[in-house]
Design a protein around this motif. Structure first.
Motif, PDB file in Angstrom:
ATOM      1  N   LEU A 225      37.613  33.171  43.629  1.00 14.68           N
ATOM      2  CA  LEU A 225      38.326  32.517  44.731  1.00 14.68           C
ATOM      3  C   LEU A 225      37.590  31.263  45.183  1.00 14.68           C
ATOM      4  O   LEU A 225      38.212  30.224  45.453  1.00 14.68           O
ATOM      5  CB  LEU A 225      38.481  33.496  45.898  1.00 14.68           C
ATOM      6  N   VAL A 226      36.258  31.342  45.272  1.00 12.01           N
ATOM      7  CA  VAL A 226      35.457  30.179  45.678  1.00 12.01           C
ATOM      8  C   VAL A 226      35.653  29.030  44.688  1.00 12.01           C
ATOM      9  O   VAL A 226      35.839  27.873  45.083  1.00 12.01           O
ATOM     10  CB  VAL A 226      33.966  30.554  45.776  1.00 12.01           C
ATOM     11  N   VAL A 227      35.605  29.335  43.399  1.00 12.06           N
ATOM     12  CA  VAL A 227      35.737  28.296  42.370  1.00 12.06           C
ATOM     13  C   VAL A 227      37.111  27.625  42.441  1.00 12.06           C
ATOM     14  O   VAL A 227      37.218  26.390  42.400  1.00 12.06           O
ATOM     15  CB  VAL A 227      35.503  28.897  40.971  1.00 12.06           C
ATOM     16  N   VAL A 228      38.156  28.429  42.531  1.00 14.17           N
ATOM     17  CA  VAL A 228      39.511  27.864  42.629  1.00 14.17           C
ATOM     18  C   VAL A 228      39.635  26.989  43.871  1.00 14.17           C
ATOM     19  O   VAL A 228      40.205  25.883  43.823  1.00 14.17           O
ATOM     20  CB  VAL A 228      40.565  28.994  42.664  1.00 14.17           C
ATOM     21  N   TRP A 229      39.085  27.458  44.978  1.00 11.97           N
ATOM     22  CA  TRP A 229      39.190  26.701  46.235  1.00 11.97           C
ATOM     23  C   TRP A 229      38.421  25.389  46.145  1.00 11.97           C
ATOM     24  O   TRP A 229      38.938  24.329  46.505  1.00 11.97           O
ATOM     25  CB  TRP A 229      38.650  27.547  47.392  1.00 11.97           C
TER      26      TRP A 229
END
Length: 305
Positions: A225-229
């Motif tokens: 989720l962090v990477v996508v965000w």
């Protein structure tokens, strides 16, 4: 695009040196812990002092500055809401997870990227200042509060302020506001120490690959989720806000491309210092760095500048 490649290659080489050091006897068994303490307590405070003391407030009080503040702060607040729908992390890990989603590697990648693509460091400077004035204090205080150091007495509140990085930023702010000109014999040693912050952080990150354990499934979801965000949502927010505020050409490009930079490596130093989310932080920094390479290259090719 060559500037983007150059910035990522420089980072990769230094991380590779750290990886080699981690497998040697040079640093010793506790080398990474010692290096993390030096970086957190000495090098990074000096860097924030130099950054803040030498800043120009006018950089933030501009359209580029307003857009940068809005997409960074807005992106962080939106992430707090969205992460509760997809993944839950422990309270002690949440400050690092949120910072990973919005805190960009603006120093060692953003500087060569800005110089090579638009020939102007002002966009990187604005992002660094926003991160220094807003994200860093909020993140560090949150880490202190969630690290079982809750404020119960006035003396506990004082402990929150006695944070080396915050002290460095506050000292720089004092110099900036008062306009005091420090003598050369004072500034030169601080500049030398500050210059070690980025390379030491990258070396430490490379060393951390040695003996790294496997991530838990919960950590993997949070890291994803962090990477996508960081790599997709943040530049999208920057585009929307930039266009809404009338940014075009080089100004829009500078803001958007820097928004797509990966999570900053100095978050790993914080994870080691506070002994929380070490594997998780390592994962999202590494993956966001790899993913952001094609994202930044595509933006550099498509966004007019």
């Amino acid at each position: 695009m060559l500037g983007a490649v150059e910035g990522f290659l420089i980072v990769g080489v230094v991380i590779g040196i750290g990886y080699a050091l981690g497998g040697s006897r040079i640093v010793g068994e506790h080398g990474s812990e010692v290096l993390a303490k030096i970086t957190f307590n000495v090098s990074t405070p000096a860097l924030f002092f130099v950054l803040v003391a030498g800043s120009e407030p006018a950089d933030i009080f501009s359209t580029v500055g307003y857009v940068t503040v809005l997409y960074v702060v807005g992106g962080g607040l939106l992430f707090l809401l969205v992460h509760r729908l997809f993944v839950r992390v422990r309270s002690a890990e949440l400050p690092l997870v949120v910072q990973g989603a919005v805190f960009a590697n603006a120093g060692n990648i953003g500087i060569p990227l800005s110089l090579a693509t638009v020939g102007d460091l002002s966009y990187t400077t604005v992002l660094l200042l926003v991160q220094a004035f807003i994200l860093t204090p909020v993140g560090l205080i949150s880490l202190d509060l969630t690290a079982a150091r809750l404020v119960r007495r006035p003396s506990d509140a004082l402990k929150l302020a006695i944070n080396p990085v915050l002290l460095g930023a506050f000292a720089g702010m004092l110099v900036l506001v008062t306009g005091v000109e420090l003598p050369h014999l004072v500034l030169e040693p601080i500049d030398l120490v500050a210059a070690t912050s980025v390379p030491l952080t990258l070396l430490l990150f490379g060393m951390s690959f040695r003996g790294k354990g496997r991530s838990k499934s919960q950590d993997s979801r949070a890291a994803g989720l962090v990477v996508v965000w960081k790599c997709f949502v943040m530049p999208a927010l920057a585009v929307a806000l930039g266009l809404a505020f009338g940014l075009r050409g080089a100004d829009l490009f500078g803001v958007v491309v820097l928004a797509a930079l990966p999570s900053a490596q100095n978050l790993f130093v914080l994870a080691m210092q506070y002994r929380t989310a070490i594997t998780l932080t390592h994962s999202f920094i590494l993956v966001s760095t790899l993913v952001s390479v094609p994202v930044v290259l595509v933006l550099a090719a498509l966004v007019p500048h």
